[in-house]
Design an enzyme around this catalytic site. Structure first.
Site, mmCIF file in Angstrom:
data_model
loop_
_atom_site.group_PDB
_atom_site.id
_atom_site.type_symbol
_atom_site.label_atom_id
_atom_site.label_comp_id
_atom_site.label_asym_id
_atom_site.label_seq_id
_atom_site.Cartn_x
_atom_site.Cartn_y
_atom_site.Cartn_z
ATOM 1 N N LYS A 1 20.622 11.385 -70.907
ATOM 2 C CA LYS A 1 21.615 11.698 -69.877
ATOM 3 C C LYS A 1 21.098 11.508 -68.460
ATOM 4 O O LYS A 1 19.894 11.476 -68.209
ATOM 5 C CB LYS A 1 22.152 13.113 -70.087
ATOM 6 N N ARG B 1 21.948 16.653 -80.509
ATOM 7 C CA ARG B 1 22.718 15.401 -80.542
ATOM 8 C C ARG B 1 21.898 14.345 -79.815
ATOM 9 O O ARG B 1 21.710 14.435 -78.597
ATOM 10 C CB ARG B 1 24.072 15.632 -79.858
HETATM 11 C C1 YH5 Z 1 27.200 16.750 -75.620
HETATM 12 O O1 YH5 Z 1 26.343 17.013 -74.773
HETATM 13 N N1 YH5 Z 1 27.757 14.345 -74.981
HETATM 14 S S1 YH5 Z 1 28.975 11.915 -74.907
HETATM 15 C C2 YH5 Z 1 25.832 9.638 -70.388
HETATM 16 C C3 YH5 Z 1 24.565 9.100 -70.623
HETATM 17 C C4 YH5 Z 1 23.957 9.255 -71.844
HETATM 18 C C5 YH5 Z 1 24.610 9.943 -72.849
HETATM 19 C C6 YH5 Z 1 24.312 8.459 -68.376
HETATM 20 N N2 YH5 Z 1 29.336 14.053 -76.523
HETATM 21 C C7 YH5 Z 1 27.870 15.492 -75.696
HETATM 22 O O2 YH5 Z 1 26.004 11.365 -74.793
HETATM 23 N N3 YH5 Z 1 29.192 16.267 -77.557
HETATM 24 C C8 YH5 Z 1 28.658 13.505 -75.491
HETATM 25 O O3 YH5 Z 1 23.864 8.421 -69.676
HETATM 26 C C9 YH5 Z 1 28.846 15.308 -76.661
HETATM 27 N N4 YH5 Z 1 27.590 17.690 -76.529
HETATM 28 C C10 YH5 Z 1 28.552 17.451 -77.473
HETATM 29 N N5 YH5 Z 1 28.874 18.450 -78.314
HETATM 30 C C11 YH5 Z 1 27.927 11.728 -73.471
HETATM 31 C C12 YH5 Z 1 26.576 11.203 -73.725
HETATM 32 C C13 YH5 Z 1 25.885 10.467 -72.631
HETATM 33 C C14 YH5 Z 1 26.489 10.312 -71.406
#
Ligand code: YH5
Length: 292
Positions: free
Chosen positions: A236, A270
């Protein structure tokens, strides 16, 4: 630590499968979107259609690496992402759920806010619902209750298209706690049993770096609310802000974050990098508790 947590249930029943929450459980992120920030479009063929072969290969790798849950999502919720229609989401997610359910002994989680996706994927063999909107969309509470599946309630301020523009809180830990407990109340009122509820503070969803750090420091408080705690930190932006690394170079930072979250009592992680995270969580287990 989960093994010392006498407040939350030791197991989670996900359809026909049981997850042992005394050990850290790894949820592998599988995006069936053309545009996710960290890995979007990787499973599409030349025409932008999800390739089932590529999907199954990815799932196989995740299972071999130690994932016990596969999180399938068809809506990009990255900051600034545009909304997707329910039909489009069904078209992306349902064939993927069906294909994975037929071939793998793994819990399938659907990352969705849509009542139709919840209903249809439960029929096709999903074992968990993961909703970044905590079942606030019309019909989602009822669909989740009728599915009988565990639900992960996540906190988000705003909607993905604008959530990072100016996130503000009076007291982020209090506000996220109150929100999550109000959604627990909505779930129990809709007939979802407490043993089927998981919580997630929602790192990166309408939060500045300082907000995310404050939440992280309070993770043991969230772990003590009496529900299994899920965290999504992998790749993230908060890790990018700290390390000045591009999303493709955030694995080491992601693994340290997962290890620290495990020490603070998180149960489900996750992640994108399954095997590497599993090693880190095994080390945490060996040092601080009875794990793996
Ligand atoms: C979460 O925390 N996150 S989708 C931006 C990124 C990298 C990864 C800028 N679904 C979560 O993974 N469900 C997502 O780089 C989720 N908890 C739960 N329960 C976002 C994501 C991501 C976004």
């Amino acid at each position: 630590m989960p093994e010392n947590c006498n407040k939350c249930p030791p197991q989670l029943r996900c359809g026909g499968r049981v997850l042992d929450l005394q050990k850290p459980q790894i949820m592998a992120v599988i995006n069936v979107t053309p545009d996710s920030f960290s890995d979007g479009g990787q499973l599409q063929d030349g025409a932008g259609v999800v390739s089932i072969d590529k999907l199954l290969e990815r799932v196989e790798g995740a299972c071999r690496g130690g994932a016990t849950i596969i999180d399938i999502g068809g809506e990009s919720t990255r900051p600034g992402a545009a909304p997707v229609s329910e039909q489009e989401e069904c078209d992306r997610v349902l064939p993927a759920v069906e294909a994975v359910a037929q071939r793998f002994d793994v819990v399938i989680s659907v990352d969705t806010s849509s009542a139709a996706v919840i209903r249809e994927s439960a029929v096709l063999g999903a074992g968990m619902v993961n909703d970044v909107r905590a079942l606030q969309r019309p019909g989602a509470l009822l669909a989740a209750a009728e599915s009988g599946l565990p639900v992960c309630l996540m906190h988000m301020q705003g909607e993905p298209d604008k959530m990072q523009s100016n996130p503000r809180y009076r007291n982020i830990v209090d506000e996220v706690t109150q929100f999550l407990l109000s959604r627990v109340a909505a779930c129990t009122a809709a007939g979802i049993g407490k043993e089927n509820i998981l919580l997630d503070p929602g790192f990166g969803f309408g939060k500045s770096l300082d907000h995310n750090l404050e939440l992280f420091r309070a993770l043991s408080h969230f772990a003590e609310l009496g529900f299994p705690l899920m965290v999504g930190l992998s790749r993230k932006s908060m890790l990018g802000s700290i390390t000045h690394r591009d999303v493709s170079e955030r694995m080491p930072a992601s693994i340290v974050a997962a290890a620290l979250a495990a020490e603070r009592g998180a149960h489900i992680f996750r992640v994108h990098d399954v095997e590497e995270t599993r090693d880190a969580l095994s080390v945490v287990a060996a040092i601080v508790g009875r794990r793996e």
